[in-house]
Design an enzyme around this catalytic site. Structure first.
Site, PDB file in Angstrom:
ATOM      1  N   ASP A 271       3.288   2.069  -4.904  1.00 19.73           N
ATOM      2  CA  ASP A 271       2.921   2.492  -6.679  1.00 19.73           C
ATOM      3  C   ASP A 271       3.735   3.610  -6.843  1.00 19.73           C
ATOM      4  O   ASP A 271       3.934   3.501  -7.859  1.00 19.73           O
ATOM      5  CB  ASP A 271       1.329   1.951  -6.566  1.00 19.73           C
ATOM      6  CG  ASP A 271       0.445   2.554  -6.248  1.00 19.73           C
ATOM      7  OD1 ASP A 271       0.798   3.703  -5.084  1.00 19.73           O
ATOM      8  OD2 ASP A 271      -0.344   2.877  -7.375  1.00 19.73           O
TER       9      ASP A 271
ATOM     10  N   GLY B  45     -15.767   5.155  -2.904  1.00 17.92           N
ATOM     11  CA  GLY B  45     -15.290   5.528  -1.535  1.00 17.92           C
ATOM     12  C   GLY B  45     -14.652   4.429  -0.773  1.00 17.92           C
ATOM     13  O   GLY B  45     -14.395   4.589   0.916  1.00 17.92           O
TER      14      GLY B  45
ATOM     15  N   ASP C  13      -4.191   0.909  -9.417  1.00 17.14           N
ATOM     16  CA  ASP C  13      -5.247   0.503  -9.491  1.00 17.14           C
ATOM     17  C   ASP C  13      -5.598  -0.095 -11.046  1.00 17.14           C
ATOM     18  O   ASP C  13      -6.486  -0.338 -11.270  1.00 17.14           O
ATOM     19  CB  ASP C  13      -6.346   1.585  -9.049  1.00 17.14           C
ATOM     20  CG  ASP C  13      -6.423   1.418  -7.632  1.00 17.14           C
ATOM     21  OD1 ASP C  13      -5.282   0.104  -6.764  1.00 17.14           O
ATOM     22  OD2 ASP C  13      -6.895   2.657  -7.428  1.00 17.14           O
TER      23      ASP C  13
ATOM     24  N   GLU D 143       1.063  -1.055   0.070  1.00 17.80           N
ATOM     25  CA  GLU D 143       0.054   0.177  -0.017  1.00 17.80           C
ATOM     26  C   GLU D 143       0.819   1.714   0.134  1.00 17.80           C
ATOM     27  O   GLU D 143       2.049   1.288   0.590  1.00 17.80           O
ATOM     28  CB  GLU D 143      -1.031   0.069   1.065  1.00 17.80           C
ATOM     29  CG  GLU D 143      -2.192   0.062   0.964  1.00 17.80           C
ATOM     30  CD  GLU D 143      -3.174  -0.607   0.338  1.00 17.80           C
ATOM     31  OE1 GLU D 143      -3.071  -0.155  -0.985  1.00 17.80           O
ATOM     32  OE2 GLU D 143      -3.327  -1.450   0.516  1.00 17.80           O
TER      33      GLU D 143
ATOM     34  N   SER E 226     -12.389   2.055  -7.821  1.00 17.45           N
ATOM     35  CA  SER E 226     -13.924   2.296  -8.283  1.00 17.45           C
ATOM     36  C   SER E 226     -13.485   3.299  -9.649  1.00 17.45           C
ATOM     37  O   SER E 226     -14.302   3.320 -10.743  1.00 17.45           O
ATOM     38  CB  SER E 226     -15.464   2.995  -7.181  1.00 17.45           C
ATOM     39  OG  SER E 226     -14.896   4.582  -6.753  1.00 17.45           O
TER      40      SER E 226
END
Length: 366
Positions: free
Chosen positions: A32, A117, A167, A29, A122
């Site tokens: 990237d 969120g 993502d 986390e 998304s």
């Protein structure tokens, strides 16, 4: 049903459909945008786009989940930031054209089951599904790295969220049976089978985030400041053996950099644990990752910490952590195979009782 909705909104029929899955990041986390390793996998929730080309340069778009399905419009070449969900679509068309790809106006209806969120990507699912629909409608030749780059530019340069490329790459390439071990520096990747002795549980905490706001971008700026003081291009360039240099940084840069360096080290160790089906080791890495995100990177919130703690206390859970950028969102838990549904129900009941919030079980699908 969505074909009918498209007809009701635009008076015609869609000619193509594009789709992309949401993702849950198992570990890695905030690495990237620091050139590091990540390990996402796809979730069942998806974003789909029904699209038809037009004969002009107008774009008309509507979302099933936002604005009560109201149609919004803009003109290709006149994209501007409006501060709402259409910025993601406008950013995609802006940079798709800027990179030399030829396409015309279109009507598009968007429907998604990826919660907004929630830390499950998304926005990238929207960007990639729009791009997939445009590829099909206009015969564009775009490979996954190009799709990911355009989607990231839309998010970074148009929306204003300084996210990394994980993502969009996950939305292009991840699947539900494997984790995508991705090197975000050179975009090389390996698909690693999920361990046979375990299942995943993903729960949305009920606390939403917005990465276009300041906290997420502040972490990026802190990483850049740490790099300048350390004399490196990216925190990826600091090895775990060189943590003494990181510890010498001023507060809070020392803790921000320590998270990135230790988290980047945890990702290949997690891959090794997955390949060995060493669930105890993998669970311990999940736990260490959450502690680092909470204490060093400071991107968790009390409700998410509570949800993680409740999950960890369950006898069938090997480890649990905040997943995604933080400041709310979801957790991912590694649980004993065959126990996922029962664990998810036990954890959400306890969390709802203690927090007063309404959690949502996303994996396993209900």
């Amino acid at each position: 049903m969505s074909d009918e909705r498209f007809h009701d909104l635009f008076g015609g029929e869609p000619s193509v459909r594009g789709s992309a899955a949401g993702r849950v990041n198992l570990i890695g986390e905030h690495t990237d945008y620091n050139g590091g390793f990540v390990l996402p996998t796809a979730i069942p929730q998806r974003t789909s786009v029904w699209l038809a080309p037009r004969g002009d340069r107008a774009v008309r778009i509507a979302s099933a989940e936002i604005d009560q399905g109201a149609v919004r419009a803009y003109t290709l070449g006149s994209e501007r930031r409006e501060g709402n969900w259409t910025d993601y679509v406008q950013g995609v068309t802006r940079f798709l054209a800027e990179e030399g790809h030829r396409f015309g106006g279109f009507d598009a209806f968007i429907a998604s089951t990826v919660p907004i969120g929630s830390g499950l990507s998304s926005s990238a699912a929207l960007e990639v599904s729009i791009l997939n629909a445009l590829i099909a409608a206009f015969g564009l030749a775009l490979d996954p790295p190009t799709i990911a780059r355009i989607g990231r530019r839309a998010e970074n340069e148009h929306v204003g969220a300084r996210t990394g490329v994980m993502d969009q790459m996950a939305a292009c390439l991840a699947d539900a049976g494997t984790a995508l071990f991705l090197d975000t520096r050179d975009l090389s990747y390996e698909r690693v089978p999920l361990p046979p002795g375990a299942e995943l549980v993903v729960i949305n905490s009920g606390v939403s985030h917005d990465h276009s706001q300041g906290d997420y971008n502040a972490r990026w700026a802190e990483c850049e400041a740490a790099c300048q003081l350390l004399g490196v291009a990216e925190l990826r360039d600091i090895a775990i053996e060189d943590l003494a240099h990181v510890e010498a940084l001023p507060e809070p840069l020392n803790r921000r950099a320590r998270h990135v360096v230790t988290e980047n080290d945890r990702v290949p160790r997690a891959v090794a644990a997955m390949k060995a089906n060493d669930l105890a080791a993998l669970g311990s890495l999940f736990d260490a990752s959450h502690a680092s995100m909470r204490d060093d990177y400071v991107v968790s919130v009390p409700a998410v910490d509570l949800l993680v703690d409740i999950a960890r206390a369950d006898a069938d859970v090997f480890g649990a952590r905040l997943t995604g950028g933080g400041f709310g969102g979801s957790i991912v838990a590694l649980v004993r195979r065959g126990a996922a549904k029962a664990v998810a129900e036990r954890v959400t009941r306890a969390y709802a009782s203690r927090s007063g919030l309404t959690p949502t079980i996303l994996v396993p699908p209900r």
